[in-house]
Write an enzyme that holds these catalytic residues in place. Structure first.
Site, PDB file in Angstrom:
ATOM      1  N   TYR A   1     -18.343  13.617 -17.411  1.00  9.92           N
ATOM      2  CA  TYR A   1     -17.640  13.006 -16.279  1.00  9.92           C
ATOM      3  C   TYR A   1     -17.054  14.093 -15.392  1.00  9.92           C
ATOM      4  CZ  TYR A   1     -17.177   8.074 -15.455  1.00  9.92           C
ATOM      5  OH  TYR A   1     -17.411   6.805 -15.035  1.00  9.92           O
TER       6      TYR A   1
ATOM      7  N   GLU B   1     -15.601  13.396 -11.882  1.00 14.32           N
ATOM      8  CA  GLU B   1     -15.125  12.830 -10.614  1.00 14.32           C
ATOM      9  C   GLU B   1     -14.402  13.894  -9.804  1.00 14.32           C
ATOM     10  OE1 GLU B   1     -12.774   9.392 -11.530  1.00 14.32           O
ATOM     11  OE2 GLU B   1     -14.533   8.100 -11.681  1.00 14.32           O
TER      12      GLU B   1
ATOM     13  N   ASP C   1     -31.901  10.615   9.492  1.00 12.27           N
ATOM     14  CA  ASP C   1     -32.240  10.319   8.104  1.00 12.27           C
ATOM     15  C   ASP C   1     -33.638  10.880   7.837  1.00 12.27           C
ATOM     16  OD1 ASP C   1     -33.109   9.183   5.744  1.00 12.27           O
ATOM     17  OD2 ASP C   1     -32.390   7.163   6.210  1.00 12.27           O
TER      18      ASP C   1
ATOM     19  N   THR D   1     -33.217  11.809   0.947  1.00 12.07           N
ATOM     20  CA  THR D   1     -33.417  11.645  -0.484  1.00 12.07           C
ATOM     21  C   THR D   1     -33.922  12.993  -0.987  1.00 12.07           C
ATOM     22  OG1 THR D   1     -35.746  11.039  -0.262  1.00 12.07           O
ATOM     23  CG2 THR D   1     -34.147   9.226  -0.228  1.00 12.07           C
TER      24      THR D   1
ATOM     25  N   LYS E   1     -38.716  12.407  -2.451  1.00  9.27           N
ATOM     26  CA  LYS E   1     -39.942  12.070  -1.728  1.00  9.27           C
ATOM     27  C   LYS E   1     -40.731  13.363  -1.475  1.00  9.27           C
ATOM     28  CE  LYS E   1     -37.813   7.803  -0.172  1.00  9.27           C
ATOM     29  NZ  LYS E   1     -37.329   6.973   0.948  1.00  9.27           N
TER      30      LYS E   1
ATOM     31  N   ARG F   1     -34.713  11.810  -8.481  1.00 12.73           N
ATOM     32  CA  ARG F   1     -34.322  10.661  -7.654  1.00 12.73           C
ATOM     33  C   ARG F   1     -32.853  10.799  -7.251  1.00 12.73           C
ATOM     34  NH1 ARG F   1     -37.002   6.407  -6.453  1.00 12.73           N
ATOM     35  NH2 ARG F   1     -38.689   7.386  -7.607  1.00 12.73           N
TER      36      ARG F   1
HETATM   37  C1  LIG Z   1     -36.378   6.010   1.045  1.00 10.74           C
HETATM   38  C2  LIG Z   1     -35.472   5.959   2.197  1.00 10.74           C
HETATM   39  C3  LIG Z   1     -34.080   5.789   2.045  1.00 10.74           C
HETATM   40  C4  LIG Z   1     -33.407   5.375   0.777  1.00 10.74           C
HETATM   41  O1  LIG Z   1     -33.664   5.964  -0.359  1.00 10.74           O
HETATM   42  P1  LIG Z   1     -33.284   5.336  -1.779  1.00 10.74           P
HETATM   43  O2  LIG Z   1     -33.120   6.568  -2.609  1.00 10.74           O
HETATM   44  O3  LIG Z   1     -34.405   4.463  -2.166  1.00 10.74           O
HETATM   45  O4  LIG Z   1     -31.993   4.588  -1.658  1.00 10.74           O
HETATM   46  C5  LIG Z   1     -33.287   5.887   3.171  1.00 10.74           C
HETATM   47  N1  LIG Z   1     -33.822   6.112   4.384  1.00 10.74           N
HETATM   48  C6  LIG Z   1     -35.135   6.228   4.569  1.00 10.74           C
HETATM   49  C7  LIG Z   1     -35.646   6.475   5.953  1.00 10.74           C
HETATM   50  C8  LIG Z   1     -36.008   6.143   3.501  1.00 10.74           C
HETATM   51  O5  LIG Z   1     -37.324   6.234   3.698  1.00 10.74           O
END
Ligand SMILES: *Cc1c(COP(=O)(O)O)cnc(C)c1O
Length: 420
Positions: free
Chosen positions: A58, A60, A204, A230, A233, A239
Site C-alpha cells: 500500500y 497511498e 489524449d 494509456t 497500446k 495495462r
Molecule cells: C483506450 C482509450 C482510452 C481508455 O483506456 P482504458 O485503459 O481502456 O480505460 C482513453 N482514450 C482513448 C482515446 C482510448 O483509445
C-alpha cells in the site's frame, strides 16, 4: 522472481481451474492473428514485474509523501517511472498512478472542470472515446458536451468545424485524441484554436503514445495543457494510464488522481510502466514503431488491392478503417468480425462516416498492426493477411473454406512465436 514460489504453491496446484484458463488464453493469443488496434504483447520483463510481490504494498500518496510506512523501495520505483516518462515524452510533470486511460481522463476533468462546464470533444461515432463526453460515461453526465467530428467527405478531422464550434460555444476545455482515427492529428492547430477561444486543451494519445514517444507522430506536449495516455497500446507496457502536464498544473493533477479519484496506487503496474519506458527509450523501440506504420500502410494497400474502401483513403499511423459498404453492401461490420473470428483473425467492427447501421452492427472494421508487428511480421506478411481477410469476407457463408483458412492461420502463426 517466479522461482521464489515453491512448487507446491504454484497456481497449477492451488487453482488448476484458473491455471488451465490462462494456458488456454496463451494458446489463443499464439494461434490468432491479433488485429485489434488497441492490443499488444508486452515484454516478458513487464509481465514479470506486474506479476511481482509489489502488488502487496500500500502506498497511498506520492514518493516521500505517503500515508503508509515501508515505502522506501516503492518510492524509488515510482520516482524512476516518473523520471523515465519525463525523459521519454519531454514533459515537465508526469503522474504515473492512473489505473487506466479512463481514470487518467477523469482525473484531468476533476482537476479543472466543475459540473455543467462546457467541453468540446470528438464524437464516439467519429472515432472518439467514451471518456470524451459519451452520454453514459461520467464525462457525459457531469459536463455540458458539444461534439465535433470528421468531415464526411474526407474522413479527416474537421478542424474548421472544431474552430467554429469553439468560438460559438466557448468551452472550458477542448479534447483531442481518438480510438479509431488513421490520420496524423494536427495538435498545433487545435492548440491555437484552444488558445484563441480561452479553452484548456487535453490531448489524449492513448492509441498513438508509442508513435509520439518516438516522434513518428508530432507530440502534443508543446500545445496541450494536459496529455493523457494509456501504457498498454502502441506503447506496449502494462495495462494502465498516465497524465502529463506543465509544473503549473502538477499539484492539481496529483490531487485529482489521489485522493480525488483513486486510492492506493498499483505499485506492481507502476514498476511495469517504468520497465516499459526504459524499453521505449531504446533505439529498437523506434524501429518497432516504424515497422508498425510500415505494416499498417502495407496492409491498408493490400486491402485496397483486394477492392476494399479505406476511410480517408490511407493511414499515417498504426490503424485504418475499412468501409465494407462499397464492396460488400450486405456484409455488416458485425458479420465480418464474426466470420474472421472463426478463422482465428481477431479485430473489431467499427462505425464509419455517414454510418447507415446501428453501432452494434456497424458498416466497417478497424484493423491495427501493433500486436502483429511485435510478433515480427513484416510487409510481406501483411499481403498474406489481406488475402486471408478478403477471401473470408467474399465467402462469408462458406464454413468449409473458413475452417480451412483457420488451419492455415494456426500453422502460419507458429512462424511468429510469442516470447512467453
Ligand atoms: C483506450 C482509450 C482510452 C481508455 O483506456 P482504458 O485503459 O481502456 O480505460 C482513453 N482514450 C482513448 C482515446 C482510448 O483509445
Amino acid at each position: 522472481m517466479i522461482s521464489m514460489v515453491s512448487s507446491e504453491h504454484t497456481l497449477k496446484i492451488m487453482d488448476p481451474e484458473i491455471a488451465a484458463l490462462i494456458d488456454k488464453e496463451l494458446q489463443r493469443q499464439q494461434q490468432h492473428i491479433e488485429l485489434i488496434a488497441s492490443e499488444n504483447f508486452t515484454s516478458p520483463a513487464v509481465i514479470e514485474t506486474v506479476g511481482s510481490i509489489l502488488t502487496n504494498k500500500y502506498a497511498e500518496g506520492y514518493p516521500q509523501k505517503r500515508y503508509y510506512g515501508g515505502c522506501e523501495f516503492v518510492d524509488q520505483i515510482e520516482s524512476l517511472a516518473i523520471e523515465r516518462a519525463k525523459q521519454l515524452f519531454g514533459c515537465e510533470h508526469a503522474n504515473v498512478q492512473p489505473h487506466s486511460g479512463s481514470q487518467a481522463n477523469t482525473a484531468v476533468y476533476m482537476a479543472c472542470l466543475k459540473p455543467h462546464d462546457k467541453i468540446l470533444t470528438m464524437s464516439l461515432e467519429h472515432g472518439g472515446h467514451l471518456t470524451h463526453g459519451y452520454a453514459k460515461n461520467i464525462s457525459g453526465m457531469l459536463y455540458d458536451v458539444t461534439h465535433y467530428g470528421v468531415s464526411e467527405n474526407t474522413g479527416e478531422i474537421d478542424y474548421d468545424q472544431l474552430e467554429s464550434l469553439a468560438h460559438e460555444q466557448h468551452p472550458k476545455m477542448i479534447t483531442i485524441g481518438a480510438s479509431a482515427y488513421s490520420r496524423t492529428i494536427d495538435f498545433e492547430r487545435v492548440g491555437t484554436i484552444a488558445k484563441n477561444c480561452g479553452a484548456l486543451l487535453m490531448a489524449d494519445i492513448a492509441h498513438i503514445a508509442g508513435l509520439v514517444a518516438t516522434r513518428l507522430h508530432p507530440s502534443p506536449i508543446p500545445y496541450a495543457d494536459f496529455v493523457t495516455t494509456t501504457t498498454h497500446k502502441t506503447l506496449r507496457g502494462p495495462r494502465g494510464g498516465m497524465i502529463m502536464c506543465s509544473q503549473e498544473w502538477a499539484k492539481a493533477i496529483d490531487s485529482a488522481v489521489f485522493p480525488g479519484t483513486q486510492g492506493g496506487p498499483l505499485m506492481h503496474v507502476i514498476a511495469g510502466k517504468a520497465v516499459c519506458f526504459l524499453e521505449a527509450l531504446k533505439p529498437e523501440f523506434k524501429r518497432y514503431q516504424q515497422q508498425i506504420i510500415a505494416n499498417a500502410k502495407a496492409l491498408c494497400k493490400g486491402m485496397q488491392e483486394q477492392g476494399f474502401h479505406i476511410v480517408s483513403g490511407t493511414t499515417d499511423n498504426h490503424l485504418f478503417l475499412v468501409d465494407l459498404r462499397p464492396t460488400l453492401p450486405e456484409v455488416s461490420g458485425k458479420d465480418a468480425q464474426i466470420a474472421l473470428e472463426k478463422a482465428n483473425i481477431t479485430l473489431n467492427k467499427n462505425t464509419v462516416p455517414l454510418e447507415t447501421r446501428s453501432p452494434f452492427q456497424a458498416s466497417g472494421i478497424r484493423i491495427g498492426t501493433p500486436a502483429i508487428t511485435t510478433r515480427g511480421m513484416k510487409e510481406k506478411e501483411m499481403l498474406q493477411i489481406a488475402n486471408f481477410i478478403a477471401t473470408i469476407l467474399q465467402n462469408i457463408t462458406d464454413e468449409t473454406l473458413i475452417a480451412h483458412i483457420k488451419q492455415q492461420v494456426i500453422e502460419w502463426c507458429l512462424n511468429f512465436p510469442l516470447p512467453y
